[in-house]
Every structure is written in structure tokens, then in C-alpha cells.
Design a protein around this motif. Structure first.
Motif, mmCIF file in Angstrom:
data_model
loop_
_atom_site.group_PDB
_atom_site.id
_atom_site.type_symbol
_atom_site.label_atom_id
_atom_site.label_comp_id
_atom_site.label_asym_id
_atom_site.label_seq_id
_atom_site.Cartn_x
_atom_site.Cartn_y
_atom_site.Cartn_z
ATOM 1 N N ARG A 309 -16.138 0.155 -17.350
ATOM 2 C CA ARG A 309 -15.327 0.964 -18.259
ATOM 3 C C ARG A 309 -15.302 2.433 -17.837
ATOM 4 N NH1 ARG A 309 -17.765 -0.577 -22.601
ATOM 5 N NH2 ARG A 309 -19.051 1.272 -22.960
ATOM 6 N N ASN A 310 -16.272 2.844 -17.062
ATOM 7 C CA ASN A 310 -16.348 4.230 -16.613
ATOM 8 C C ASN A 310 -16.057 4.382 -15.127
ATOM 9 O OD1 ASN A 310 -17.480 6.135 -18.905
ATOM 10 N ND2 ASN A 310 -18.495 4.148 -19.135
ATOM 11 N N THR A 311 -15.278 3.443 -14.573
ATOM 12 C CA THR A 311 -14.894 3.486 -13.158
ATOM 13 C C THR A 311 -13.374 3.406 -13.051
ATOM 14 O OG1 THR A 311 -16.949 2.350 -12.565
ATOM 15 C CG2 THR A 311 -15.218 2.453 -10.886
ATOM 16 N N TYR A 312 -12.802 4.317 -12.265
ATOM 17 C CA TYR A 312 -11.350 4.380 -12.118
ATOM 18 C C TYR A 312 -10.981 4.504 -10.640
ATOM 19 C CZ TYR A 312 -11.541 5.637 -17.097
ATOM 20 O OH TYR A 312 -11.792 5.638 -18.453
ATOM 21 N N ILE A 313 -9.793 4.026 -10.313
ATOM 22 C CA ILE A 313 -9.239 4.228 -8.976
ATOM 23 C C ILE A 313 -7.828 4.783 -9.118
ATOM 24 C CG2 ILE A 313 -8.501 1.799 -8.876
ATOM 25 C CD1 ILE A 313 -8.718 2.034 -5.793
ATOM 26 N N THR A 314 -7.533 5.835 -8.377
ATOM 27 C CA THR A 314 -6.205 6.440 -8.361
ATOM 28 C C THR A 314 -5.520 6.053 -7.059
ATOM 29 O OG1 THR A 314 -6.977 8.309 -9.686
ATOM 30 C CG2 THR A 314 -4.902 8.587 -8.499
ATOM 31 N N VAL A 315 -4.439 5.303 -7.171
ATOM 32 C CA VAL A 315 -3.735 4.773 -6.000
ATOM 33 C C VAL A 315 -2.487 5.588 -5.743
ATOM 34 C CG1 VAL A 315 -2.593 2.750 -5.015
ATOM 35 C CG2 VAL A 315 -4.598 2.461 -6.493
ATOM 36 N N LYS A 316 -2.342 6.072 -4.517
ATOM 37 C CA LYS A 316 -1.122 6.771 -4.120
ATOM 38 C C LYS A 316 -0.028 5.737 -3.899
ATOM 39 C CE LYS A 316 -3.073 10.854 -3.964
ATOM 40 N NZ LYS A 316 -2.725 11.898 -4.945
ATOM 41 N N GLY A 317 1.072 5.890 -4.603
ATOM 42 C CA GLY A 317 2.116 4.877 -4.547
ATOM 43 C C GLY A 317 1.819 3.817 -5.589
ATOM 44 N N THR A 318 1.817 2.557 -5.161
ATOM 45 C CA THR A 318 1.487 1.471 -6.088
ATOM 46 C C THR A 318 0.386 0.597 -5.502
ATOM 47 O OG1 THR A 318 3.085 -0.119 -5.187
ATOM 48 C CG2 THR A 318 3.893 1.433 -6.875
ATOM 49 N N LEU A 319 -0.324 -0.076 -6.365
ATOM 50 C CA LEU A 319 -1.390 -0.964 -5.916
ATOM 51 C C LEU A 319 -0.815 -2.149 -5.148
ATOM 52 C CD1 LEU A 319 -4.451 -1.455 -5.959
ATOM 53 C CD2 LEU A 319 -4.150 -2.714 -8.100
ATOM 54 N N ASP A 320 0.332 -2.648 -5.584
ATOM 55 C CA ASP A 320 0.977 -3.764 -4.886
ATOM 56 C C ASP A 320 1.324 -3.383 -3.450
ATOM 57 O OD1 ASP A 320 0.803 -5.372 -7.099
ATOM 58 O OD2 ASP A 320 2.837 -4.956 -7.804
ATOM 59 N N THR A 321 1.819 -2.174 -3.275
ATOM 60 C CA THR A 321 2.186 -1.705 -1.923
ATOM 61 C C THR A 321 0.951 -1.577 -1.045
ATOM 62 O OG1 THR A 321 4.098 -0.489 -2.777
ATOM 63 C CG2 THR A 321 3.267 0.155 -0.607
ATOM 64 N N PHE A 322 -0.110 -0.985 -1.605
ATOM 65 C CA PHE A 322 -1.343 -0.790 -0.838
ATOM 66 C C PHE A 322 -1.920 -2.124 -0.379
ATOM 67 C CE2 PHE A 322 -6.091 -0.411 -1.217
ATOM 68 C CZ PHE A 322 -6.282 0.184 0.022
ATOM 69 N N VAL A 323 -2.051 -3.072 -1.303
ATOM 70 C CA VAL A 323 -2.604 -4.377 -0.958
ATOM 71 C C VAL A 323 -1.688 -5.101 0.020
ATOM 72 C CG1 VAL A 323 -3.244 -6.654 -1.848
ATOM 73 C CG2 VAL A 323 -3.869 -4.587 -3.127
ATOM 74 N N GLY A 324 -0.391 -5.016 -0.207
ATOM 75 C CA GLY A 324 0.575 -5.682 0.673
ATOM 76 C C GLY A 324 0.508 -5.162 2.095
ATOM 77 N N VAL A 325 0.364 -3.856 2.258
ATOM 78 C CA VAL A 325 0.257 -3.259 3.600
ATOM 79 C C VAL A 325 -0.992 -3.765 4.303
ATOM 80 C CG1 VAL A 325 -0.170 -1.105 4.846
ATOM 81 C CG2 VAL A 325 1.606 -1.195 3.092
ATOM 82 N N GLN A 326 -2.111 -3.827 3.588
ATOM 83 C CA GLN A 326 -3.350 -4.299 4.192
ATOM 84 C C GLN A 326 -3.269 -5.775 4.580
ATOM 85 O OE1 GLN A 326 -5.776 -2.342 5.268
ATOM 86 N NE2 GLN A 326 -4.319 -0.789 4.567
ATOM 87 N N GLU A 327 -2.610 -6.574 3.764
ATOM 88 C CA GLU A 327 -2.440 -7.987 4.092
ATOM 89 C C GLU A 327 -1.641 -8.156 5.381
ATOM 90 O OE1 GLU A 327 -2.511 -9.975 -0.395
ATOM 91 O OE2 GLU A 327 -0.610 -9.405 0.526
ATOM 92 N N LYS A 328 -0.619 -7.343 5.545
ATOM 93 C CA LYS A 328 0.206 -7.415 6.762
ATOM 94 C C LYS A 328 -0.584 -6.960 7.985
ATOM 95 C CE LYS A 328 4.704 -6.804 4.497
ATOM 96 N NZ LYS A 328 5.880 -5.921 4.337
ATOM 97 N N GLN A 329 -1.354 -5.867 7.831
ATOM 98 C CA GLN A 329 -2.099 -5.342 8.982
ATOM 99 C C GLN A 329 -3.210 -6.296 9.401
ATOM 100 O OE1 GLN A 329 -3.379 -1.388 7.980
ATOM 101 N NE2 GLN A 329 -1.366 -0.482 8.377
ATOM 102 N N VAL A 330 -3.908 -6.877 8.423
ATOM 103 C CA VAL A 330 -4.943 -7.851 8.756
ATOM 104 C C VAL A 330 -4.318 -9.060 9.437
ATOM 105 C CG1 VAL A 330 -6.603 -9.488 7.790
ATOM 106 C CG2 VAL A 330 -6.546 -7.137 6.967
ATOM 107 N N GLY A 331 -3.159 -9.485 8.949
ATOM 108 C CA GLY A 331 -2.473 -10.618 9.556
ATOM 109 C C GLY A 331 -2.005 -10.319 10.965
#
Length: 349
Positions: A309-331
Motif C-alpha cells: 500500500r505504500n509502494t508506487y511506480i511512476t511509468v513514463k508513457g503507459t504500462l502497456d507500452t513499457f511491458v510490450g516493448v520489453q516483450e519484443k526486445q526479449v523476443g
């Protein structure tokens, strides 16, 4: 225009469900003389990981009991060999030095294993620390700190946290860590002030009146003095020493999260309140004691819920974009994986 989203970490676990997992783990570990504890650890980590999420995307834990058991077996066999061979003085000295040197290797293996076995939104973490760097931050720096009477410990703590954070990655996105040493001194000073201040207050409250009247070691008060000598140290540990540790942990956690980021400018925030963490820790300890350990699952869930409850993450852009980019790069680049032994040395905030 750049946009950013701020997400609070969510923990959905509940004490009733975890109690069922915990009690089965305990019973099976007992009847198997500890062998099942490897699978018990996996079940526990998997439960807490799968009930932790960010914006609906869950964490997961992928290790197997067999991996953990093999890792433990390796450590146990090494300890047995050391015990047998150390009977020979020269060999014992060489082995002792070897065990000191192998510490950083075990830490690295543990961090690599735990990172590789943890995933977020189906994509695994990684750890790329080196033996040489670990040797410096976990052995050399603490040793040199002795010559400063540990006044330089915040520099050591910062170096260790930097090593831990900067060598982690999510997919191919590397973590970063930039912090001044000030927050680490703040954590140490506040923890020491609490510990020393409460210790002095307890000592004065219990022994002050008798000492002032000169009756502390009198014949009439010797029985009472002996009882106080038994009670006061325990009270100091519970009210002064342990809370000081949690105060230190709270400040360090907030400092590390504030200094950490992920490639792409994604940042973290921890808003843990030191005294609130102390309150939770003390009431958790009392709950465990009065329930003879049966409320241990409730305390674990309660602490996990508070930290999430006391932990936050601030994502530049969107979380979907960030995760999607990493999935492509790992692939595209591949993600090499070897079946690591489950050598597991906890290193967590």
C-alpha cells in the motif's frame, strides 16, 4: 507531450487462505524431517507473488522445490566437508578463508536465481552482478569500515544497495540507482537515537530511584535487583533494539526506492512511515506470542499489505507500452536461461 501514470502496488492475499498453505507446509515439513520445506518455500513465495500486482498485471514465482532442495543440499554437503576437513589445522585455515571468499559468489547466485525465477506480467527479471564487484561491496568495504569505527557504514550500505539495484533488469530494461549518502546517514542516526534513547529511559525508570537512594545493591533489595537484571534486558530488546531495526529499515526502504529507476525514466516511491512500521512489527510480535505462533500467517499478510500500500511506480508513457516493448526486445535478442540451483540468500527490503 510526455505523459506518465502512477500506480500503487496491490496485494490481494488474505490471512485465511495463507493460513491453509502455511499449516500444510508446516506439517509436511515436520513429517519429512525438513525435506518438504523446499517445496513449502516455493508455495509461499508463489502465493505472495501471485497476489501482488500493478495495474492488474501480476507477479509470479517460477522456482521448483527440487531446485531449492538441490541448492540446500549443495550447501549442506559443503558444510559437512568443511567440518570434517577442518580437523586438519592447515586445511581448516585454507577452507575458512575459502568460505569467506565464497560468500559473494553465493550472494550472486542467490540474487541471480531469485531474479530469474520472478516475473511480472509474464516477463522475467534478471541479475547481472559480478563476483569481483560483490567481493568489494560485501567483504572489502565492510572490512575497511571497521577502521572508521563504523562511522562510514552509510557509505557501505549505499554501495550494497546500488549493487543490488543496478545489476537487476526487467527483460532487457536495466535498473539504475542514484542517491546521495545523506539519507543513509539519516536512517542510521534516527535508528541509533531511538535505540540509545529508549535504553537510557528504561534504565533510568527501573534503576534510577534505587540508585539515587543508594539501595540498588542493598541487602533488602538484592532480590528485586536480580529480577530487574533479568527483565530489563529483555524489555530493552523488545522496545529499543528491535524497533530501532525497523526504523532503520523504513528509512532505508524509502531512500532506495526514491533513488531507483528503470531504463526509460520509470521511477519508484516508498511512503513507509517508520513509527507505523514499528507499530505493526510490535503488534505482530505480540500476536504471534499470544497465539503460540498460529497468527504468524496473519502477520505476514498484514505486513505485505502495508508495504504494498505504500509502494508506487511512476511509468513514463503507459504500462502497456513499457511491458510490450520489453516483450519484443526479449523476443528479438533472446533470454538465455540455465537451470540454476536454488541457492537462496534473502536480500530484500
Amino acid at each position: 507531450m510526455d505523459t506518465s501514470d502512477r500506480f500503487q502496488v496491490q496485494f490481494k492475499g488474505d490471512a485465511q487462505t495463507y493460513f491453509g498453505i502455511w499449516i500444510v507446509n508446516l506439517m509436511l515439513s515436520i513429517v519429512t524431517f525438513g525435506i518438504y520445506s523446499a517445496w513449502a518455500k516455493v508455495r509461499t513465495k508463489k502465493y505472495f507473488a501471485q497476489n501482488t500486482s500493478i495495474d492488474g498485471r501480476r507477479f509470479d514465482y517460477h522456482a521448483t522445490g527440487k531446485q531449492i532442495l538441490i541448492g540446500r543440499a549443495i550447501v549442506v554437503v559443503a558444510l559437512i566437508l568443511y567440518s570434517v576437513l577442518s580437523a586438519i589445522p592447515v586445511v581448516g585455515l585454507i577452507l575458512a578463508l575459502g568460505f569467506i571468499g565464497i560468500g559473494p559468489y553465493l550472494i550472486n547466485r542467490s540474487l541471480k536465481f531469485n531474479a530469474r525465477m520472478t516475473s511480472f506480467s509474464g516477463l522475467r527479471f534478471g541479475f547481472d552482478g559480478t563476483f569481483g564487484h560483490a567481493l568489494k561491496v560485501f567483504l572489502l568495504y565492510p572490512f575497511l569500515c571497521i577502521f572508521t569505527l563504523y562511522l562510514a557504514w552509510p557509505f557501505v550500505a549505499r554501495a550494497q544497495q546500488r549493487y543490488y539495484v543496478k545489476n537487476h533488469r526487467y527483460g532487457t530494461a536495466q535498473f539504475d540507482f542514484e542517491s546521495r549518502v545523506g539519507p543513509f546517514y539519516k536512517a542510521l542516526v534516527f535508528a541509533v537515537l531511538w535505540g540509545v534513547g529508549i535504553t537510557i529511559a528504561i534504565t533510568v525508570a527501573f534503576f534510577g530511584p534505587a540508585l539515587a537512594s543508594g539501595q540498588l545493591f542493598g541487602a533488602d533489595s538484592i532480590w528485586m535487583t536480580s529480577k530487574l537484571m533479568q527483565i530489563v534486558p529483555v524489555l530493552i530488546i523488545i522496545v529499543a533494539v528491535l524497533p530501532a531495526g525497523f526504523i532503520y529499515r523504513a528509512y532505508i526502504r524509502n531512500a532506495v526506492y526514491a533513488a531507483a529507476s528503470v531504463q526509460g525514466g520509470h521511477e519508484f516511491t516508498s511512503t513507509v512511515k517508520p513509527l507505523a512500521l514499528v507499530g505493526i512489527a510490535i503488534t505482530n510480535a505480540l500476536a504471534v506470542m499470544v497465539s503460540f505462533g498460529l497468527m504468524l500467517p496473519w502477520t505476514h499478510v498484514r505486513m505485505s499489505r502495508y508495504l504494498a500500500r505504500n509502494t508506487y511506480i511512476t511509468v513514463k508513457g503507459t504500462l502497456d507500452t513499457f511491458v510490450g516493448v520489453q516483450e519484443k526486445q526479449v523476443g528479438a535478442f533472446g533470454d538465455a536461461f540455465t537451470d540454476l540451483e536454488g541457492i537462496d540468500v534473502d536480500f530484500a527490503l
